[in-house]
Structure formats: structure tokens, C-alpha cells
Design a protein around this motif. Sequence first.
Motif, PDB file in Angstrom:
ATOM      1  N   SER A  21      13.615  -0.672 -63.007  1.00 18.33           N
ATOM      2  CA  SER A  21      14.220   0.644 -63.121  1.00 18.33           C
ATOM      3  C   SER A  21      13.203   1.709 -62.749  1.00 18.33           C
ATOM      4  O   SER A  21      11.995   1.521 -62.905  1.00 18.33           O
ATOM      5  CB  SER A  21      14.769   0.895 -64.527  1.00 18.33           C
ATOM      6  OG  SER A  21      13.735   0.851 -65.497  1.00 18.33           O
ATOM      7  N   CYS A  22      13.699   2.808 -62.257  1.00 17.24           N
ATOM      8  CA  CYS A  22      12.874   3.932 -61.836  1.00 17.24           C
ATOM      9  C   CYS A  22      13.515   5.184 -62.398  1.00 17.24           C
ATOM     10  O   CYS A  22      14.619   5.558 -61.983  1.00 17.24           O
ATOM     11  CB  CYS A  22      12.800   3.990 -60.311  1.00 17.24           C
ATOM     12  SG  CYS A  22      12.060   5.496 -59.642  1.00 17.24           S
ATOM     13  N   ALA A  23      12.827   5.819 -63.328  1.00 18.64           N
ATOM     14  CA  ALA A  23      13.350   7.003 -63.985  1.00 18.64           C
ATOM     15  C   ALA A  23      12.623   8.245 -63.489  1.00 18.64           C
ATOM     16  O   ALA A  23      11.395   8.256 -63.397  1.00 18.64           O
ATOM     17  CB  ALA A  23      13.194   6.883 -65.497  1.00 18.64           C
ATOM     18  N   THR A  33      18.111  10.456 -50.784  1.00 19.45           N
ATOM     19  CA  THR A  33      18.112   9.006 -50.640  1.00 19.45           C
ATOM     20  C   THR A  33      16.882   8.447 -51.353  1.00 19.45           C
ATOM     21  O   THR A  33      15.776   8.938 -51.163  1.00 19.45           O
ATOM     22  CB  THR A  33      18.089   8.600 -49.161  1.00 19.45           C
ATOM     23  OG1 THR A  33      19.300   9.040 -48.542  1.00 19.45           O
ATOM     24  CG2 THR A  33      17.957   7.099 -49.001  1.00 19.45           C
ATOM     25  N   MET A  34      17.084   7.434 -52.181  1.00 17.99           N
ATOM     26  CA  MET A  34      16.006   6.831 -52.945  1.00 17.99           C
ATOM     27  C   MET A  34      15.727   5.428 -52.428  1.00 17.99           C
ATOM     28  O   MET A  34      16.564   4.807 -51.767  1.00 17.99           O
ATOM     29  CB  MET A  34      16.356   6.776 -54.430  1.00 17.99           C
ATOM     30  CG  MET A  34      16.552   8.137 -55.067  1.00 17.99           C
ATOM     31  SD  MET A  34      15.053   9.159 -55.018  1.00 17.99           S
ATOM     32  CE  MET A  34      13.935   8.183 -56.034  1.00 17.99           C
ATOM     33  N   ALA A  35      14.540   4.944 -52.741  1.00 17.18           N
ATOM     34  CA  ALA A  35      14.127   3.658 -52.202  1.00 17.18           C
ATOM     35  C   ALA A  35      13.175   2.950 -53.144  1.00 17.18           C
ATOM     36  O   ALA A  35      12.498   3.572 -53.966  1.00 17.18           O
ATOM     37  CB  ALA A  35      13.456   3.837 -50.840  1.00 17.18           C
ATOM     38  N   TRP A  36      13.136   1.637 -52.998  1.00 19.20           N
ATOM     39  CA  TRP A  36      12.100   0.807 -53.588  1.00 19.20           C
ATOM     40  C   TRP A  36      11.175   0.341 -52.482  1.00 19.20           C
ATOM     41  O   TRP A  36      11.626  -0.078 -51.415  1.00 19.20           O
ATOM     42  CB  TRP A  36      12.690  -0.407 -54.309  1.00 19.20           C
ATOM     43  CG  TRP A  36      13.282  -0.077 -55.639  1.00 19.20           C
ATOM     44  CD1 TRP A  36      14.590   0.157 -55.923  1.00 19.20           C
ATOM     45  CD2 TRP A  36      12.577   0.047 -56.879  1.00 19.20           C
ATOM     46  NE1 TRP A  36      14.753   0.420 -57.258  1.00 19.20           N
ATOM     47  CE2 TRP A  36      13.524   0.365 -57.876  1.00 19.20           C
ATOM     48  CE3 TRP A  36      11.234  -0.076 -57.248  1.00 19.20           C
ATOM     49  CZ2 TRP A  36      13.183   0.559 -59.211  1.00 19.20           C
ATOM     50  CZ3 TRP A  36      10.886   0.124 -58.577  1.00 19.20           C
ATOM     51  CH2 TRP A  36      11.848   0.430 -59.532  1.00 19.20           C
ATOM     52  N   TYR A  37       9.898   0.424 -52.764  1.00 19.59           N
ATOM     53  CA  TYR A  37       8.852  -0.055 -51.875  1.00 19.59           C
ATOM     54  C   TYR A  37       8.032  -1.107 -52.616  1.00 19.59           C
ATOM     55  O   TYR A  37       8.031  -1.143 -53.850  1.00 19.59           O
ATOM     56  CB  TYR A  37       7.921   1.080 -51.445  1.00 19.59           C
ATOM     57  CG  TYR A  37       8.602   2.242 -50.758  1.00 19.59           C
ATOM     58  CD1 TYR A  37       8.597   2.349 -49.370  1.00 19.59           C
ATOM     59  CD2 TYR A  37       9.231   3.238 -51.496  1.00 19.59           C
ATOM     60  CE1 TYR A  37       9.203   3.427 -48.741  1.00 19.59           C
ATOM     61  CE2 TYR A  37       9.844   4.318 -50.878  1.00 19.59           C
ATOM     62  CZ  TYR A  37       9.820   4.402 -49.500  1.00 19.59           C
ATOM     63  OH  TYR A  37      10.416   5.472 -48.869  1.00 19.59           O
ATOM     64  N   SER A  70      20.692   0.012 -56.866  1.00 16.71           N
ATOM     65  CA  SER A  70      21.776   0.831 -57.391  1.00 16.71           C
ATOM     66  C   SER A  70      21.180   2.083 -58.022  1.00 16.71           C
ATOM     67  O   SER A  70      19.967   2.184 -58.202  1.00 16.71           O
ATOM     68  CB  SER A  70      22.624   0.057 -58.401  1.00 16.71           C
ATOM     69  OG  SER A  70      21.845  -0.343 -59.516  1.00 16.71           O
ATOM     70  N   ARG A  71      22.037   3.027 -58.354  1.00 21.59           N
ATOM     71  CA  ARG A  71      21.541   4.257 -58.972  1.00 21.59           C
ATOM     72  C   ARG A  71      22.573   4.822 -59.923  1.00 21.59           C
ATOM     73  O   ARG A  71      23.782   4.629 -59.752  1.00 21.59           O
ATOM     74  CB  ARG A  71      21.157   5.298 -57.915  1.00 21.59           C
ATOM     75  CG  ARG A  71      22.312   5.840 -57.088  1.00 21.59           C
ATOM     76  CD  ARG A  71      21.808   6.645 -55.889  1.00 21.59           C
ATOM     77  NE  ARG A  71      21.110   7.855 -56.284  1.00 21.59           N
ATOM     78  CZ  ARG A  71      20.384   8.618 -55.454  1.00 21.59           C
ATOM     79  NH1 ARG A  71      20.249   8.256 -54.180  1.00 21.59           N
ATOM     80  NH2 ARG A  71      19.792   9.706 -55.904  1.00 21.59           N
ATOM     81  N   ASP A  72      22.081   5.529 -60.914  1.00 17.84           N
ATOM     82  CA  ASP A  72      22.907   6.261 -61.854  1.00 17.84           C
ATOM     83  C   ASP A  72      22.444   7.706 -61.752  1.00 17.84           C
ATOM     84  O   ASP A  72      21.429   8.083 -62.337  1.00 17.84           O
ATOM     85  CB  ASP A  72      22.748   5.724 -63.269  1.00 17.84           C
ATOM     86  CG  ASP A  72      23.688   6.383 -64.259  1.00 17.84           C
ATOM     87  OD1 ASP A  72      24.089   7.544 -64.044  1.00 17.84           O
ATOM     88  OD2 ASP A  72      24.027   5.738 -65.268  1.00 17.84           O
ATOM     89  N   ASN A  73      23.163   8.495 -60.993  1.00 21.60           N
ATOM     90  CA  ASN A  73      22.732   9.869 -60.742  1.00 21.60           C
ATOM     91  C   ASN A  73      22.693  10.705 -62.018  1.00 21.60           C
ATOM     92  O   ASN A  73      21.840  11.580 -62.158  1.00 21.60           O
ATOM     93  CB  ASN A  73      23.640  10.524 -59.703  1.00 21.60           C
ATOM     94  CG  ASN A  73      23.491   9.914 -58.329  1.00 21.60           C
ATOM     95  OD1 ASN A  73      22.440   9.377 -57.988  1.00 21.60           O
ATOM     96  ND2 ASN A  73      24.544   9.990 -57.524  1.00 21.60           N
ATOM     97  N   ALA A  74      23.606  10.454 -62.931  1.00 16.16           N
ATOM     98  CA  ALA A  74      23.624  11.200 -64.180  1.00 16.16           C
ATOM     99  C   ALA A  74      22.369  10.952 -65.004  1.00 16.16           C
ATOM    100  O   ALA A  74      21.930  11.827 -65.753  1.00 16.16           O
ATOM    101  CB  ALA A  74      24.866  10.846 -64.994  1.00 16.16           C
ATOM    102  N   LYS A  75      21.795   9.756 -64.870  1.00 15.67           N
ATOM    103  CA  LYS A  75      20.586   9.405 -65.602  1.00 15.67           C
ATOM    104  C   LYS A  75      19.324   9.579 -64.768  1.00 15.67           C
ATOM    105  O   LYS A  75      18.225   9.307 -65.253  1.00 15.67           O
ATOM    106  CB  LYS A  75      20.659   7.959 -66.099  1.00 15.67           C
ATOM    107  CG  LYS A  75      21.747   7.702 -67.119  1.00 15.67           C
ATOM    108  CD  LYS A  75      21.708   6.262 -67.583  1.00 15.67           C
ATOM    109  CE  LYS A  75      22.760   6.008 -68.648  1.00 15.67           C
ATOM    110  NZ  LYS A  75      22.731   4.597 -69.112  1.00 15.67           N
ATOM    111  N   VAL A  78      17.125   4.842 -60.742  1.00 14.07           N
ATOM    112  CA  VAL A  78      17.406   3.892 -59.674  1.00 14.07           C
ATOM    113  C   VAL A  78      17.005   2.510 -60.167  1.00 14.07           C
ATOM    114  O   VAL A  78      15.996   2.362 -60.867  1.00 14.07           O
ATOM    115  CB  VAL A  78      16.643   4.247 -58.389  1.00 14.07           C
ATOM    116  CG1 VAL A  78      17.008   3.294 -57.262  1.00 14.07           C
ATOM    117  CG2 VAL A  78      16.937   5.683 -57.974  1.00 14.07           C
ATOM    118  N   TYR A  79      17.773   1.497 -59.795  1.00 14.35           N
ATOM    119  CA  TYR A  79      17.536   0.141 -60.256  1.00 14.35           C
ATOM    120  C   TYR A  79      17.358  -0.797 -59.069  1.00 14.35           C
ATOM    121  O   TYR A  79      17.832  -0.540 -57.967  1.00 14.35           O
ATOM    122  CB  TYR A  79      18.705  -0.368 -61.097  1.00 14.35           C
ATOM    123  CG  TYR A  79      19.042   0.509 -62.273  1.00 14.35           C
ATOM    124  CD1 TYR A  79      18.397   0.347 -63.494  1.00 14.35           C
ATOM    125  CD2 TYR A  79      20.003   1.510 -62.165  1.00 14.35           C
ATOM    126  CE1 TYR A  79      18.705   1.156 -64.579  1.00 14.35           C
ATOM    127  CE2 TYR A  79      20.320   2.324 -63.238  1.00 14.35           C
ATOM    128  CZ  TYR A  79      19.667   2.140 -64.443  1.00 14.35           C
ATOM    129  OH  TYR A  79      19.974   2.943 -65.517  1.00 14.35           O
TER     130      TYR A  79
END
Length: 115
Positions: A21-23, A33-37, A70-75, A78-79
Amino acid sequence: QVQLSEFGGGLVQAGGSLVLSCAASGSSPSIRTMAWYRQAPGKQRELVATITRGGVTIYVDSVKGRFTISRDNAKNTVYLQMNSLKPEDTALYCCNTAPPGDGFWGQGTQVTVSS
């Protein structure tokens, strides 16, 4: 300046699963746009997966069918669901925007996959 914090890494046997998870704190990157590296020792940082605010995803070929971003914009989170892990997935995993913002890097979370 957006602050990102990654969680969920660990040591797992090949074939196992982890969820990262990424908070975000501070300024929200929810419109980006978000990403995992990931970066393994001695290797360049690699883009693993991206997700737009609307949920459109792109994956590097090596993880297609195994990882799900995936992502939860309200929170503002990003997962990365990682299944069927391989030793080659061993790396420090970090989240950021895509393309990455230099000031957005968090501490990362280490994923180690044993044979």
C-alpha cells in the motif's frame, strides 16, 4: 510537497503473495496517474505498474497476470496486489506519480522472494 509512504513488504517464498500500500499525505496526488516502481541492487529503477485516477492500468510485461494495481481515491491510497511471486521480483518497491516527481519518493518497502 506530496509525501508518500509505502507499507506491506516482507519476505515470502516463491509462489506466495503480498499486498503493498502507498498512502499519501500533504498535498493529495489523487488527480494524477500513480505508479509502483521497483529497484533491485545493481539495477536501474523499473516502472512496474501505473493506474490513472479513473482506474486504467498498465503493467510491465514481467508482472502481467500476476500483479494488480488499484487505488482508493477517497483514501489517497494506491495498492499493489502481488501474486505468484518470483525471486526476480525481489526489490525495493516505491510509489510515485507517473512520470515520477522527484520530491514524491517515499521510503519504499522491501520485497524479498526466496527460492
